[in-house]
Design an enzyme around this catalytic site. Structure first.
Site, PDB file in Angstrom:
ATOM      1  N   ASN A   1      10.189   9.274  -5.905  1.00 26.56           N
ATOM      2  CA  ASN A   1      10.767   7.963  -6.225  1.00 26.56           C
ATOM      3  C   ASN A   1      10.791   7.632  -7.720  1.00 26.56           C
ATOM      4  OD1 ASN A   1       8.000   7.591  -6.237  1.00 26.56           O
ATOM      5  ND2 ASN A   1       8.100   5.544  -5.345  1.00 26.56           N
TER       6      ASN A   1
ATOM      7  N   LYS B   1       3.692  20.068  -9.969  1.00 30.54           N
ATOM      8  CA  LYS B   1       4.525  20.360  -8.803  1.00 30.54           C
ATOM      9  C   LYS B   1       5.278  19.090  -8.417  1.00 30.54           C
ATOM     10  CE  LYS B   1       4.361  19.749  -4.587  1.00 30.54           C
ATOM     11  NZ  LYS B   1       5.781  19.342  -4.454  1.00 30.54           N
TER      12      LYS B   1
ATOM     13  N   GLU C   1      -2.991   8.270  -6.516  1.00 25.84           N
ATOM     14  CA  GLU C   1      -2.132   7.073  -6.571  1.00 25.84           C
ATOM     15  C   GLU C   1      -1.323   7.091  -5.290  1.00 25.84           C
ATOM     16  OE1 GLU C   1      -2.204   4.724  -8.711  1.00 25.84           O
ATOM     17  OE2 GLU C   1      -3.429   5.626 -10.269  1.00 25.84           O
TER      18      GLU C   1
ATOM     19  N   CYS D   1       6.198   2.213  -4.735  1.00 26.79           N
ATOM     20  CA  CYS D   1       4.884   1.901  -4.163  1.00 26.79           C
ATOM     21  C   CYS D   1       4.508   0.468  -4.497  1.00 26.79           C
ATOM     22  CB  CYS D   1       3.834   2.862  -4.709  1.00 26.79           C
ATOM     23  SG  CYS D   1       3.836   2.900  -6.509  1.00 26.79           S
TER      24      CYS D   1
HETATM   25  P1  NAD Z   1       4.702  12.324  -0.013  1.00 30.60           P
HETATM   26  O1  NAD Z   1       3.234  12.056   0.105  1.00 30.60           O
HETATM   27  O2  NAD Z   1       5.429  12.758   1.185  1.00 30.60           O
HETATM   28  O3  NAD Z   1       4.981  13.418  -1.125  1.00 30.60           O
HETATM   29  C1  NAD Z   1       4.417  13.297  -2.420  1.00 30.60           C
HETATM   30  C2  NAD Z   1       4.263  14.682  -2.996  1.00 30.60           C
HETATM   31  O4  NAD Z   1       3.349  15.403  -2.193  1.00 30.60           O
HETATM   32  C3  NAD Z   1       5.544  15.502  -3.057  1.00 30.60           C
HETATM   33  O5  NAD Z   1       5.523  16.282  -4.225  1.00 30.60           O
HETATM   34  C4  NAD Z   1       5.426  16.401  -1.842  1.00 30.60           C
HETATM   35  O6  NAD Z   1       6.117  17.626  -1.991  1.00 30.60           O
HETATM   36  C5  NAD Z   1       3.930  16.643  -1.823  1.00 30.60           C
HETATM   37  N1  NAD Z   1       3.401  17.024  -0.514  1.00 30.60           N
HETATM   38  C6  NAD Z   1       3.894  16.738   0.711  1.00 30.60           C
HETATM   39  N2  NAD Z   1       3.113  17.291   1.654  1.00 30.60           N
HETATM   40  C7  NAD Z   1       2.108  17.945   1.017  1.00 30.60           C
HETATM   41  C8  NAD Z   1       0.998  18.721   1.448  1.00 30.60           C
HETATM   42  N3  NAD Z   1       0.755  18.933   2.722  1.00 30.60           N
HETATM   43  N4  NAD Z   1       0.187  19.231   0.499  1.00 30.60           N
HETATM   44  C9  NAD Z   1       0.429  19.018  -0.810  1.00 30.60           C
HETATM   45  N5  NAD Z   1       1.468  18.310  -1.275  1.00 30.60           N
HETATM   46  C10 NAD Z   1       2.297  17.766  -0.375  1.00 30.60           C
HETATM   47  O7  NAD Z   1       5.315  10.988  -0.649  1.00 30.60           O
HETATM   48  P2  NAD Z   1       6.835  10.718  -1.047  1.00 30.60           P
HETATM   49  O8  NAD Z   1       7.554  10.403   0.208  1.00 30.60           O
HETATM   50  O9  NAD Z   1       7.348  11.755  -1.959  1.00 30.60           O
HETATM   51  O10 NAD Z   1       6.640   9.411  -1.937  1.00 30.60           O
HETATM   52  C11 NAD Z   1       6.501   8.170  -1.400  1.00 30.60           C
HETATM   53  C12 NAD Z   1       5.042   7.748  -1.323  1.00 30.60           C
HETATM   54  O11 NAD Z   1       4.449   7.831  -2.610  1.00 30.60           O
HETATM   55  C13 NAD Z   1       4.913   6.326  -0.894  1.00 30.60           C
HETATM   56  O12 NAD Z   1       3.855   6.196   0.014  1.00 30.60           O
HETATM   57  C14 NAD Z   1       4.581   5.607  -2.197  1.00 30.60           C
HETATM   58  O13 NAD Z   1       3.904   4.388  -2.037  1.00 30.60           O
HETATM   59  C15 NAD Z   1       3.774   6.623  -2.904  1.00 30.60           C
HETATM   60  N6  NAD Z   1       3.769   6.370  -4.355  1.00 30.60           N
HETATM   61  C16 NAD Z   1       2.643   5.883  -4.926  1.00 30.60           C
HETATM   62  C17 NAD Z   1       2.629   5.587  -6.271  1.00 30.60           C
HETATM   63  C18 NAD Z   1       1.383   5.067  -6.925  1.00 30.60           C
HETATM   64  O14 NAD Z   1       1.316   5.111  -8.148  1.00 30.60           O
HETATM   65  N7  NAD Z   1       0.404   4.564  -6.184  1.00 30.60           N
HETATM   66  C19 NAD Z   1       3.769   5.819  -7.055  1.00 30.60           C
HETATM   67  C20 NAD Z   1       4.910   6.316  -6.450  1.00 30.60           C
HETATM   68  C21 NAD Z   1       4.892   6.597  -5.080  1.00 30.60           C
END
Ligand code: NAD
Length: 477
Positions: free
Chosen positions: A152, A175, A251, A285
């Site tokens: 995002n 990554k 995060e 988020c």
């Molecule tokens: P996601 O958790 O599905 O993916 C995030 C990252 O993790 C991606 O790079 C993805 O490839 C990786 N990933 C997925 N499965 C994994 C695994 N099994 N092992 C290791 N890595 C893995 O999240 P998303 O859909 O990409 O992003 C949206 C989420 O991120 C929302 O929940 C949002 O609130 C959160 N977010 C939080 C912040 C913050 O600063 N707190 C900022 C932006 C987004």
């Protein structure tokens, strides 16, 4: 577009390394393939860890000033080429041009802020209270930092990690999300051009996030994990880092309440709510997820919000006249539509305020009224342009509902004045509270959540400490 041809391979030890496996990146506004890029295996990711590990010895010994100047140059290059960055964000993420440019600018600021912080890593010197020794406290870089970022904010989440890590003297393996890797590759290229030595920044793009990350985290050369993404994946990763007692900065997801108190200027609250809800088309988020509005202003607020949402022009982000772009994928759009359908099933009334283009991952904004606290929209991270409104009659009730969640990233309070706003803000269980404004994020402020929204803080004075180990020397001086 030349920018799409630029960097498509893994960055390992200063070389762009081609892989046999390939990964397609799509434009969610059109469904077209934008680029075909490297799809790393776990083995290739471990080569990146090796390169980062090899570079750590000399990088950690550079002076803070040298590191600061590379970060400062990164800020300058990024600023000079800001539209290239915004273009990539628009194309692969789908967001509107204004949001993309805003993100690129915010992302560049992390390089500037941490170029300044690199030279301000303070230690501590004290005499023990009983006088038997001197206490010297030092902070030293942890080593190889593994960074996982979401789709995002493909630029800002990368720089929010890379800048403090490099400032601290760590090396990085980044990554990015498979949906938006092009921006991360571009950012890494900027840092290379700014003079970062080979191996200081490595990038691994992959469709195999799970196995690749598991291998990297199990490798003894990896010293810390910095993750931004969902709470679900964060918990999974904490299980893996626990095996090696690896420092983990998290995060995670949010479920931000936005409270409009009695006596608030409704026009101002709607203006703030539009930013809090619609930044990034709601895929943030920090997005206001649930709006608790005092019954005396609820009708007025809902109508003004509906009018403001209806005025947004929807279409491809790359067309600068559009205010609301596409969601990152049809899958993400459908998730939001399913939530709206579930809310309607519970008796809430959703109104689509405008029409979205039929093809592409577009979604027209919706205001949802008649929402009860505890219903599906107040429990789920919506991540799209949907604004559920819950009315309340008493401030204590609003605070109780706002805190009634496992998340605690950010809250928004709109009040008669800042005094009333701060009074309520202090009672909220979230790492950040925006008072009478729709945005809180700032590279100079500590970003992060309480409860299941995360561990640690990024940005501010705290951000660099996520990459530093504290060491204490007991000395008889
Ligand atoms: P996601 O958790 O599905 O993916 C995030 C990252 O993790 C991606 O790079 C993805 O490839 C990786 N990933 C997925 N499965 C994994 C695994 N099994 N092992 C290791 N890595 C893995 O999240 P998303 O859909 O990409 O992003 C949206 C989420 O991120 C929302 O929940 C949002 O609130 C959160 N977010 C939080 C912040 C913050 O600063 N707190 C900022 C932006 C987004």
């Amino acid at each position: 577009m030349a920018i799409l041809q630029a960097r498509r391979e893994l960055l390992i030890g200063g070389e762009w390394v081609r892989t046999t496996g390939r990964l397609e990146v799509h434009d969610p506004a059109t469904g077209e393939v934008l680029a075909d890029i490297a799809d790393a295996t776990a083995q290739e990711a471990l080569q990146a860890v090796g390169a980062a590990h090899d570079a750590f010895g000399s990088w950690s010994q550079t002076s803070a000033r040298q590191r600061a100047e590379i970060l400062r140059r990164s800020f300058e290059i990024m600023t000079a080429e800001i539209e290239d960055c915004a273009r990539l964000i628009c194309l692969e993420n789908g967001k509107a041009w204004g949001d993309a440019l805003g993100e690129a600018t915010y992302a560049a600021e992390f390089f500037r802020w941490f170029s300044e912080e690199a030279c301000r890593i303070a230690g501590d010197f004290r005499y023990a209270p009983n006088g038997d020794k001197t206490i010297i406290v030092d902070h030293r870089p942890m080593g190889v930092a593994y960074m996982i970022t979401p789709w995002n904010f493909p630029a800002a989440m990368a720089t929010r990690k890379l800048a403090p890590a490099l400032a601290a003297g760590c090396t990085a393996v980044l990554k990015p999300a498979a949906e938006t890797p092009l921006t991360a590759l571009w950012v890494a290229d900027v840092v290379q051009r700014a003079g970062a030595p080979a191996g200081v920044v490595n990038v691994v793009t992959t469709s195999q996030a799970g196995p690749v990350s598991e291998a990297v985290l199990a490798d003894p050369r990896t010293a810390t994990l910095s993750f931004t993404g969902s709470t679900y994946v964060g918990k999974l990763l904490l299980g893996q880092t626990a095996r090696r007692v690896l420092p983990s900065s998290m995060e995670l997801g949010g479920n931000a309440p936005l409270i409009v108190l009695e006596g608030t200027d409704v026009g101002r609250a709607v203006e703030g709510a539009m930013v809090a809800k619609m930044r990034n088309g709601g895929s943030a988020c920090t997005a206001a997820n649930r709006m608790y509005v005092h019954e005396s202003v609820a009708e007025n607020f809902s109508e003004q919000l509906q009018t403001a949402l209806a005025s947004l022009r929807i279409g491809p982000g790359i067309d600068r006249t559009n205010d609301l772009g596409a969601m990152v994928s049809l899958k993400e759009r459908d998730k939001v539509l399913d939530l709206v359908a579930a809310a309607e099933g519970e008796g809430a009334q959703a109104v689509a305020v405008s029409q979205a283009p039929v093809s592409g991952a577009f979604l027209a904004p919706r205001v949802v009224r008649g929402v009860e606290h505890g219903s599906v929209l107040t429990r789920s991270e919506i991540f799209g342009p949907v604004a559920p409104i819950v009315t309340f009659s008493d401030t204590d009730e609003a605070v109780r509902m706002a805190n009634d969640t496992e998340y605690g990233l950010i809250s928004y309070v709109f009040a008669r004045d800042n005094g009333q706003g701060i009074e309520v803000a202090r009672r909220l269980e979230s790492g950040m509270v925006a008072v009478n404004r729709g945005v809180a994020s700032d590279p100079a402020a500590p970003f992060g959540g309480m409860k299941e929204s995360g561990l640690g803080r990024e940005g501010g004075f705290a951000g660099i400490h996520e990459f530093l180990e504290t060491q204490y020397f007991a000395v008889d001086l």
